[in-house]
Write an enzyme that holds these catalytic residues in place. Structure first.
Site, short mmCIF file in Angstrom:
data_model
loop_
_atom_site.label_atom_id
_atom_site.label_comp_id
_atom_site.label_asym_id
_atom_site.label_seq_id
_atom_site.Cartn_x
_atom_site.Cartn_y
_atom_site.Cartn_z
N TYR A 152 -3.70 17.51 -12.23
CA TYR A 152 -3.30 18.04 -13.53
C TYR A 152 -4.39 18.90 -14.17
O TYR A 152 -4.17 19.51 -15.21
CB TYR A 152 -2.91 16.89 -14.47
N LYS A 222 -4.86 5.65 -3.89
CA LYS A 222 -4.50 5.98 -2.51
C LYS A 222 -5.78 6.24 -1.72
O LYS A 222 -5.91 7.21 -0.98
CB LYS A 222 -3.57 7.19 -2.50
N ASP A 288 1.35 3.22 -2.88
CA ASP A 288 2.69 3.05 -2.37
C ASP A 288 3.09 1.58 -2.30
O ASP A 288 4.24 1.22 -2.58
CB ASP A 288 2.85 3.73 -1.00
N ASP A 312 1.75 9.11 -13.38
CA ASP A 312 3.00 9.78 -13.71
C ASP A 312 4.17 9.11 -12.99
O ASP A 312 5.19 8.78 -13.60
CB ASP A 312 2.89 11.25 -13.30
#
Length: 422
Positions: A152, A222, A288, A312
């Site tokens: 972002y 991640k 995930d 998000d």
């Protein structure tokens, strides 16, 4: 305009009994949900404090209303940013950003320009709200999403441009990068994640958990793939927790060290002892897997700290579990400024028709009241909205999921005020 400005002294907020609260109506259904929010907050403040305190609303302009007021292309006037800096708080309805070309996201611009590095998204279930889960009441989390870094930050170059070609050439020729499979047609983006940016976000999450006596903070990342950015976020988070909060916390990194030194049983026993002593557990989960766990075991998570893009996805996924984005409040915070917002879109197809659900902005308004230290009024907003929903008094978006008709925006607002005793 009457009212007094909020001030900060030595890092502490000082709120007068008559604070000026800037607001941005928003695009689309902003015309419906913003007045509803103001009525509910005004009613709660009057009810809680009997006229001793009062909010003084000042309208600011952004989005389409700013274009009408200031001219074509002026979506975010400098005066709006200056006013938020001066008054330290604001609340806004949804703002539209065209897909593709055109203007940059106004929401991202506000966060970047004011360094609102925390996106705070509490997610809880209100009984009576339709949900796809069997036990939605188990969902009760507060998301701390890093707001200023990650993708972002907007560092990218379009495929086929000289800039993209230059970056790709540098990566291949100077850095020895071989992973770009189709260099001639690749767009390129850079993902900045800093130790300072990660630490200040995770610090706020841990402070919040300790202040509210919550059991855990989970670092979602991640890092198994992005080892130096998202993996850094995890490692910096553990280091900060252990160095700054010491005996008040127990981390999975400490557990791993004990397991290596003394074995599995000793590590498990140490964790149990820490939790029994009331220590805050700081743990981490791959992103995930976390999206799976919030469906299978949501009760295992209370405060979540994560990076911008993960946050998000996670925020919207959790909102769906408790009735949709229309039930999800949010705030963007720095150390001295705060913007509270509707987290949903502008829904132009129903704008001005009185069909919008104002719950997101009303609950964000409750967060604003809590930020001011007006907890009695904040609690009154939440309790009254919850009571209205429990009584089946909901807007069309929720009622239609149960095969019945719902209330208009104005009728739902009146139902909340009635539950409040107003």
């Amino acid at each position: 305009m009457t009212g007094t400005s909020i001030q900060y002294h030595n890092g502490q907020i000082h709120v007068p009994n008559d604070p000026v609260i800037p607001f941005i109506e928003g695009d689309g259904i902003g015309v419906d949900v913003t007045p509803a929010m103001q009525k509910v907050l005004d009613g709660a403040v009057t009810r809680a404090y009997g006229g001793l305190r009062k909010l003084h609303w000042r309208e600011l302009y952004a989005g389409q209303k700013a274009v009408v007021e200031f001219g074509e292309g002026v979506y975010l006037p400098a005066s709006t940013l200056e006013a938020i800096r001066h008054y330290h708080v604001a609340i806004k309805g949804p703002l539209e950003t065209p897909v593709g070309g055109g203007i940059r996201s106004l929401n991202v611009t506000l966060r970047q320009d004011l360094d609102l590095y925390v996106c705070l998204r509490p997610v809880r279930y209100f009984p009576g709200t339709p949900s796809p889960l069997k036990e939605p009441e188990k969902v009760d989390m507060v998301i701390f999403r890093e707001n200023a870094e990650d993708i972002y930050a907007g560092i990218e170059w379009a495929a086929g441009t000289p800039e993209a070609a230059k970056v790709i050439a540098f990566l291949q020729q100077e850095m020895g990068v071989k992973q770009i499979r189709f260099p001639a047609s690749s767009a390129i983006g850079i993902k900045p994640v800093s130790q300072e940016g990660s630490a200040r976000l995770i610090r706020r999450a841990i402070q919040y958990a300790l202040q509210h006596r919550l059991p855990s903070v989970t670092l979602v990342h991640k890092g198994n793939i992005m080892k130096y950015t998202e993996g850094g976020f995890r490692d910096w988070g553990y280091a900060l927790a252990e160095s700054e909060f010491g005996e008040r916390i127990f981390t999975w990194r400490q557990r791993a060290a004990l397991r290596k030194e003394k074995g599995r049983e000793a590590a498990i026993a140490a964790e149990r002892e820490a939790l029994a002593a009331g220590k805050l557990l700081v743990k981490d989960v791959i992103a995930d897997n976390f999206l799976q766990q919030i469906l299978l075991r949501p009760e295992d998570y209370s405060v979540v700290a994560t990076l911008n893009l993960n946050g998000d996805y996670i925020s919207d996924a959790l909102a769906a579990e408790v009735g949709g984005i229309g039930m999800a409040p949010g705030a963007n915070l720095s150390d001295t400024h705060a913007i509270f917002e509707a987290t949903h879109g502008t829904a132009p197809d129903i704008a001005g028709l009185g069909k919008a659900n104002p719950s997101s902005l009303i609950l964000s308004g409750a967060m604003l009241l809590e930020h001011l230290g007006w907890q009695e009024a904040a609690d009154l907003v939440i309790q009254s909205l919850a009571a209205a929903i429990a009584a089946g008094q909901v807007t069309e978006d929720l009622a239609s999921l149960q095969g019945r008709s719902g209330l208009s925006t104005a009728e739902f607002t009146a139902a909340i005020l009635q539950q409040m005793g107003g």
